[in-house]
Scaffold this motif. Structure first.
Motif, PDB file in Angstrom:
ATOM      1  N   GLU A 120      -9.737  18.703 -32.771  1.00  0.00           N
ATOM      2  CA  GLU A 120      -8.847  20.326 -33.140  1.00  0.00           C
ATOM      3  C   GLU A 120      -7.465  20.415 -31.747  1.00  0.00           C
ATOM      4  OE1 GLU A 120     -10.122  23.279 -35.078  1.00  0.00           O
ATOM      5  OE2 GLU A 120     -11.202  21.180 -35.528  1.00  0.00           O
ATOM      6  N   ALA A 276     -10.829  15.976 -14.850  1.00  0.00           N
ATOM      7  CA  ALA A 276     -11.604  16.107 -13.454  1.00  0.00           C
ATOM      8  C   ALA A 276     -12.856  17.178 -14.249  1.00  0.00           C
ATOM      9  CB  ALA A 276     -10.349  18.222 -12.786  1.00  0.00           C
ATOM     10  N   MET A 277     -12.913  17.692 -15.401  1.00  0.00           N
ATOM     11  CA  MET A 277     -14.463  17.759 -15.969  1.00  0.00           C
ATOM     12  C   MET A 277     -14.801  17.186 -16.606  1.00  0.00           C
ATOM     13  SD  MET A 277     -13.050  20.938 -18.039  1.00  0.00           S
ATOM     14  CE  MET A 277     -12.345  22.696 -17.498  1.00  0.00           C
ATOM     15  N   MET A 278     -15.714  15.953 -15.961  1.00  0.00           N
ATOM     16  CA  MET A 278     -15.968  15.307 -15.980  1.00  0.00           C
ATOM     17  C   MET A 278     -17.823  15.405 -15.664  1.00  0.00           C
ATOM     18  SD  MET A 278     -16.051  11.441 -15.012  1.00  0.00           S
ATOM     19  CE  MET A 278     -15.418  11.478 -13.624  1.00  0.00           C
ATOM     20  N   ALA A 279     -18.680  15.365 -16.827  1.00  0.00           N
ATOM     21  CA  ALA A 279     -19.915  15.377 -16.482  1.00  0.00           C
ATOM     22  C   ALA A 279     -20.724  13.564 -15.840  1.00  0.00           C
ATOM     23  CB  ALA A 279     -20.797  14.641 -17.738  1.00  0.00           C
ATOM     24  N   THR A 310      -8.467  13.583 -20.789  1.00  0.00           N
ATOM     25  CA  THR A 310     -10.133  13.798 -21.491  1.00  0.00           C
ATOM     26  C   THR A 310     -10.831  12.984 -20.939  1.00  0.00           C
ATOM     27  OG1 THR A 310      -9.156  14.143 -23.481  1.00  0.00           O
ATOM     28  CG2 THR A 310      -8.570  16.184 -22.942  1.00  0.00           C
ATOM     29  N   ASP A 311     -10.574  11.445 -21.938  1.00  0.00           N
ATOM     30  CA  ASP A 311     -11.923  11.019 -21.666  1.00  0.00           C
ATOM     31  C   ASP A 311     -12.371  11.680 -23.194  1.00  0.00           C
ATOM     32  OD1 ASP A 311     -12.331   8.209 -21.490  1.00  0.00           O
ATOM     33  OD2 ASP A 311     -13.796   7.925 -19.902  1.00  0.00           O
ATOM     34  N   GLY A 312     -12.056  12.243 -23.376  1.00  0.00           N
ATOM     35  CA  GLY A 312     -12.762  13.038 -24.640  1.00  0.00           C
ATOM     36  C   GLY A 312     -12.759  12.541 -25.852  1.00  0.00           C
ATOM     37  N   SER A 313     -13.463  13.320 -26.849  1.00  0.00           N
ATOM     38  CA  SER A 313     -13.486  13.054 -28.268  1.00  0.00           C
ATOM     39  C   SER A 313     -13.009  14.408 -28.676  1.00  0.00           C
ATOM     40  CB  SER A 313     -13.952  11.879 -28.832  1.00  0.00           C
ATOM     41  OG  SER A 313     -15.725  13.139 -28.685  1.00  0.00           O
ATOM     42  N   ALA A 314     -13.509  15.590 -28.237  1.00  0.00           N
ATOM     43  CA  ALA A 314     -13.995  16.987 -29.064  1.00  0.00           C
ATOM     44  C   ALA A 314     -13.990  18.244 -27.843  1.00  0.00           C
ATOM     45  CB  ALA A 314     -14.824  17.080 -29.524  1.00  0.00           C
ATOM     46  N   GLY A 315     -13.667  18.856 -27.962  1.00  0.00           N
ATOM     47  CA  GLY A 315     -13.545  20.132 -26.931  1.00  0.00           C
ATOM     48  C   GLY A 315     -12.231  20.211 -26.499  1.00  0.00           C
ATOM     49  N   ARG A 316     -12.665  20.595 -25.183  1.00  0.00           N
ATOM     50  CA  ARG A 316     -11.438  21.161 -24.604  1.00  0.00           C
ATOM     51  C   ARG A 316     -10.078  19.833 -24.096  1.00  0.00           C
ATOM     52  NH1 ARG A 316     -12.608  17.101 -21.812  1.00  0.00           N
ATOM     53  NH2 ARG A 316     -12.422  16.647 -19.406  1.00  0.00           N
TER      54      ARG A 316
ATOM     55  N   PRO B 303     -17.215  19.696 -20.605  1.00  0.00           N
ATOM     56  CA  PRO B 303     -15.875  19.341 -21.190  1.00  0.00           C
ATOM     57  C   PRO B 303     -16.273  19.603 -22.763  1.00  0.00           C
ATOM     58  CG  PRO B 303     -17.155  17.734 -20.213  1.00  0.00           C
ATOM     59  CD  PRO B 303     -18.004  18.548 -20.254  1.00  0.00           C
ATOM     60  N   PHE B 304     -17.102  19.441 -23.146  1.00  0.00           N
ATOM     61  CA  PHE B 304     -17.232  18.960 -24.555  1.00  0.00           C
ATOM     62  C   PHE B 304     -17.532  19.999 -25.812  1.00  0.00           C
ATOM     63  CE2 PHE B 304     -17.477  14.842 -22.523  1.00  0.00           C
ATOM     64  CZ  PHE B 304     -16.201  14.056 -22.115  1.00  0.00           C
ATOM     65  N   HIS B 305     -17.594  20.696 -25.442  1.00  0.00           N
ATOM     66  CA  HIS B 305     -17.544  21.390 -26.767  1.00  0.00           C
ATOM     67  C   HIS B 305     -17.613  21.117 -27.947  1.00  0.00           C
ATOM     68  CE1 HIS B 305     -13.983  23.421 -28.246  1.00  0.00           C
ATOM     69  NE2 HIS B 305     -13.347  23.617 -27.061  1.00  0.00           N
ATOM     70  N   PRO B 332     -27.473  17.406 -16.138  1.00  0.00           N
ATOM     71  CA  PRO B 332     -26.435  16.860 -15.670  1.00  0.00           C
ATOM     72  C   PRO B 332     -25.647  16.425 -16.903  1.00  0.00           C
ATOM     73  CG  PRO B 332     -27.592  15.400 -15.973  1.00  0.00           C
ATOM     74  CD  PRO B 332     -28.831  16.603 -16.057  1.00  0.00           C
ATOM     75  N   PRO B 335     -20.564  19.352 -16.232  1.00  0.00           N
ATOM     76  CA  PRO B 335     -20.440  19.107 -14.662  1.00  0.00           C
ATOM     77  C   PRO B 335     -20.707  20.976 -14.665  1.00  0.00           C
ATOM     78  CG  PRO B 335     -18.662  18.982 -15.621  1.00  0.00           C
ATOM     79  CD  PRO B 335     -19.575  19.498 -16.781  1.00  0.00           C
ATOM     80  N   TYR B 338     -17.858  24.264 -13.720  1.00  0.00           N
ATOM     81  CA  TYR B 338     -16.967  24.820 -14.749  1.00  0.00           C
ATOM     82  C   TYR B 338     -17.272  25.710 -16.117  1.00  0.00           C
ATOM     83  CZ  TYR B 338     -14.116  21.019 -13.354  1.00  0.00           C
ATOM     84  OH  TYR B 338     -12.971  20.127 -12.480  1.00  0.00           O
TER      85      TYR B 338
END
Lengths: 391, 425
Positions: A120, A276-279, A310-316, B303-305, B332, B335, B338
């Motif tokens: 998105e 920064a937002m990393m689990a 982001t190193d992400g695939s979805a979300g923010r 971070p991942f909705h 976990p 995070p 946030y």
């Protein structure tokens, strides 16, 4: 981009389209906005003229062509398209790494790319992302830079943007070899020496070796080498290796990089700051102990060139990473630069992307409110001069 | 939310005794006796409109007064919060912190009891470690109360515990019992575990029926004047019986519409005081959830909705319909730092600011029936509050200082953090 898009479709599209489809488009003008060009400061009440998908003119007193479609940007801020310098996108997990060997240098993300489902992020102003192979291989192959809009070849900005490597727990835990960090570097050093010999021998009398050929591309700095690594000691070990082989190093994620920021600045080694937002996980890699949302600001203060990811695939989207970095001390202009021009430079695509300058791709975002503010909102997003999102 | 407890159960008396013991241990520790005043602050009481320039007065760890015209008594410790915002301490409504420990190998995890599918008698509090470094990160996020749960790999992973981030040991952090945890997606290839999703509610139903019979046996025994032999005690059924009497709430882990419907059916059949966590199909079920009075603990969105509801429409709608939405980061998985940022994300997607603030504070408290103690800045409530550099729902704002029961537990300027510097008191 509609599913499924595979390599075969890419080729078909290339043939069918016969070059950029925008060649016959009317010119377009974005008029009256506050232009954050990144490269040449802020132009109040400025206009951008777009022709054939490229920026044709930028400035305050620009004549808008008679036949141009005009987008009214009065009261809006205009920035270059935002770049996520590391995203997970278009790769299925099992395709993202090669579990059979540590060094899989010849693999290319572009060969396995299937951009579905589409994130998105475009509506958040993100127009370009770097797609990396997994960091679970010591060398995982070539990552690519791709736009989030456009069909087939057209979307790909650079298909071998960097040779991707990983050094640390992710690699050590992904293989049964039970090797060590020094063991990994030993393997890599030997392979790089072979690659150097391979390159020197040239074509004659050598059996083609795609792995060595790929590694040879990185020698001498032709192709950037991006290494996902975290602790300050691991980072400096990789820095030593890069100096030994004259590699053009980019540190990736690097949660401990701010602890060696001065050493990196002195060597002009850029960092793609990990999200920064990393689990952080449970029992996960302790090597991320230094992780902090202040990392980007500290690196910037030391003079390190940074991009955000982001190193992400979805979300923010990565825009949120920019806001978080800003909240934790990164100046606003530096944050915007990290999301645009500096990212483009780190990815090796600054000739086309990252700033509002004549000749560059017309990837533009029109914002209501501050782009790096909680309530900033995109109004129009353009990729290659075409409106791809409008609120 | 729930009815008062039914004390015909011997276990009820035991639990009460246990709670008193724990609470007694806490009461023995001195709270700060001083009077503390936060002045010139923009105050967000949550239950009342924001006060642009007000005073928060704290006495003996409780809120003594909140308002624009509060007189500060002589001798009070005064903090000038000009240009700052003050909000209640945030409530994390679903976490595994202290059970799955950050950077501790899985052998140190007390999160999942996998020897059997039903674990009603086990309590997360007994396995909780306050040494999890993640608590230090949580307090820096402005979180002051957390619901710690086990699971979600068994259909019933046990009882949850609500803690306050006071520092010290788990014992010192204890705040309240957190009710029971069910999980709908708990299929495992293990003996006695459900193999298919539809078998999970069946198993839970069978256990709750057994608990109903058990409860009936004890009630008959009590009605009979306790003249016959008492029924044999069964800790598991005793615990489940507390759901039937609504002495405890039950939180159900459910993602899809199908899983959420199973949870709603359980509430219907057994009269449970039930909320759903994760609840990714809230966009489909918002109307029904609001009508049935089922609260939702939504998350983690950062971070991942997920792709189920990328526009986060569900919680926004449920809030508009008058339903109860709380947030969680599910440490976990997400995070903890946030949690507040995720609330701001919802506001961007159309949630009202007051709904988002409530979801971070009072609604989390309501899930665990603690709204009389925490969740808003009102006289008589615990002085759990956060001072921020700006409005709570702006990503640019940072948490500066955090107070639990009137005692400072985190100060950004000095880096002092009770979880980093050792002993609570």
């Amino acid at each position: 981009m509609k599913p499924p898009l595979c390599a075969a479709v890419l080729v078909l599209n290339l043939v069918a389209a016969g070059g950029p489809a925008s060649a016959q488009d009317r010119p377009l003008a974005v008029r009256g906005g506050e232009l954050h060009t990144v490269a040449q400061g802020v132009i109040a009440n400025g206009t951008v003229v777009v022709r054939d998908g490229k920026i044709a003119a930028v400035g305050r007193d620009i004549t808008v062509p008679q036949d141009a479609r005009v987008i009214d940007a009065r009261g809006l801020i205009v920035t270059p398209g935002i770049i996520d310098a590391r995203a997970r996108f278009g790769l299925r997990f099992r395709d993202a790494w090669d579990a059979s060997r540590l060094v899989a240098a010849e693999r290319r993300v572009v060969d396995r790319f299937d951009p579905w489902p589409e994130p998105e992020w475009l509506r958040d102003g993100v127009t370009t992302v770097y797609v990396a192979p997994s960091q679970r291989n010591l060398v995982g192959g070539f990552g690519m830079v791709v736009k989030l809009h456009g069909r087939g070849r057209e979307a790909i900005v650079r298909d071998a943007a960097a040779l991707q490597a990983g050094f640390g727990e992710a690699v050590l835990q992904s293989f049964e070899t039970r090797t060590t960090r020094q063991g990994l570097l030993g393997i890599l050093r030997q392979q790089l020496i072979r690659a150097r010999e391979y390159a020197h021998r040239g074509e004659q009398g050598t059996r083609p070796d795609s792995v060595l050929e790929a590694l040879a591309m990185a020698l001498g700095g032709d192709v950037r080498v991006r290494v996902v690594t975290h602790t300050p000691d691991d980072i400096m070990a990789i820095v030593r290796l890069a100096e030994e082989f004259d590699l053009r190093l980019v540190l990736d994620q690097a949660s401990g990089a701010h602890m060696v920021a001065d050493a990196l600045a002195a060597r002009k080694i850029p960092v793609v700051v990990g999200p920064a937002m990393m689990a952080l996980g449970s029992g996960g890699p302790f090597e991320m102990f230094a992780h902090t949302p202040e990392s980007a600001a500290q690196l910037h203060r030391a003079g390190v060139t940074i991009a955000l990811s982001t190193d992400g695939s979805a979300g923010r989207s990565v825009v949120v990473e920019g806001i978080v970095a800003k909240a934790h001390g990164l100046p606003e202009d530096a944050a915007l630069r990290a999301l645009t021009l500096d990212a483009a430079e780190i990815l090796g695509v600054a000739d086309r992307l990252g700033s509002i300058e004549v000749g560059k791709d017309a990837d533009l975002v029109l914002w209501r409110g501050a782009p790096l503010g909680t309530w900033g909102e995109t109004r129009v997003v353009l990729v290659d001069g075409r409106v791809v999102f409008e609120r | 939310m729930g009815a008062p407890s039914d004390c015909s159960l011997p276990a009820c008396a035991l639990a009460l005794l246990a709670a008193l013991t724990v609470a007694g241990g806490l009461a023995a520790a001195p709270l700060t006796a001083q009077v503390l005043a936060i002045q010139n602050a923009r105050i967000y009481p949550v239950t009342a409109p924001e006060i642009p320039n007000g005073v928060l007065l704290v006495r003996n760890g409780k809120i003594a007064a909140v308002g624009a015209d509060v007189r500060i008594p002589a001798g009070a410790t005064v903090i000038d919060a000009a240009g700052r915002s003050v909000m209640p301490g945030m409530v994390e409504s679903h976490s595994h912190m202290g059970l799955k420990q950050l950077w501790v190998p899985t052998t140190g995890s007390n999160n999942n009891e996998l020897s059997r599918p039903i674990n009603a008698e086990v309590w997360a509090f007994d396995g909780l470690s306050a040494r999890d470094v993640a608590f230090a990160l949580a307090i820096e996020a402005g979180v002051t109360t957390m619901n710690i749960t086990t699971g979600s790999r068994s259909p019933n992973s046990g009882q949850a515990v609500v803690v306050k981030l006071r520092g010290g040991t788990a014992q010192e952090m204890f705040f309240a019992h957190g009710g029971m945890k069910f999980a709908m997606r708990a299929t495992e290839r293990r003996p006695n575990f459900p193999a298919a999703l539809s078998e999970v509610p069946e198993l839970l139903r069978a256990e709750l029926r057994a608990a109903r019979e058990y409860l009936g046996a004890w009630r008959r025994y009590a009605a009979d004047g306790r003249r016959s032999d008492p029924p044999a005690r069964d800790l598991k059924l005793e615990a489940l019986a507390k759901l039937l009497t609504q002495e405890w709430v039950v939180g159900v882990h459910a993602h899809s519409e199908e899983e959420m419907r199973y949870a709603m059916e359980l509430k219907q059949e057994f009269g449970l005081d039930l909320y759903i966590h994760h609840a990714n199909a809230t966009n489909v079920l918002a109307g029904e959830l609001a009508r049935a009075g089922i609260p939702v603990s939504y998350g983690p969105v950062l971070p991942f909705h997920g792709r189920e509801d990328p526009e986060l429409e569900g919680p926004v709608r449920l809030g508009r319909l008058g339903g109860t939405v709380a947030f969680h980061q599910d440490h976990p998985d997400g995070p903890q730092y946030y949690l507040r940022h995720s609330a701001a994300l919802f506001v961007r997607k159309g949630m009202s600011e007051s709904d988002a603030l409530r979801a971070l504070t009072l609604n989390g408290a309501r899930l665990f029936r603690l709204e009389h103690r925490i969740g808003s800045l009102e006289p008589g409530k615990d002085a759990d509050f956060v001072i921020l550099t700006g409005p709570p729902l702006e990503w640019e704002s940072l948490v500066e200082r955090v107070f639990v029961e009137g005692r400072e537990v985190y100060d950004r300027a000095t880096g002092r953090n009770v979880f980093r510097t050792g002993g609570a008191r």
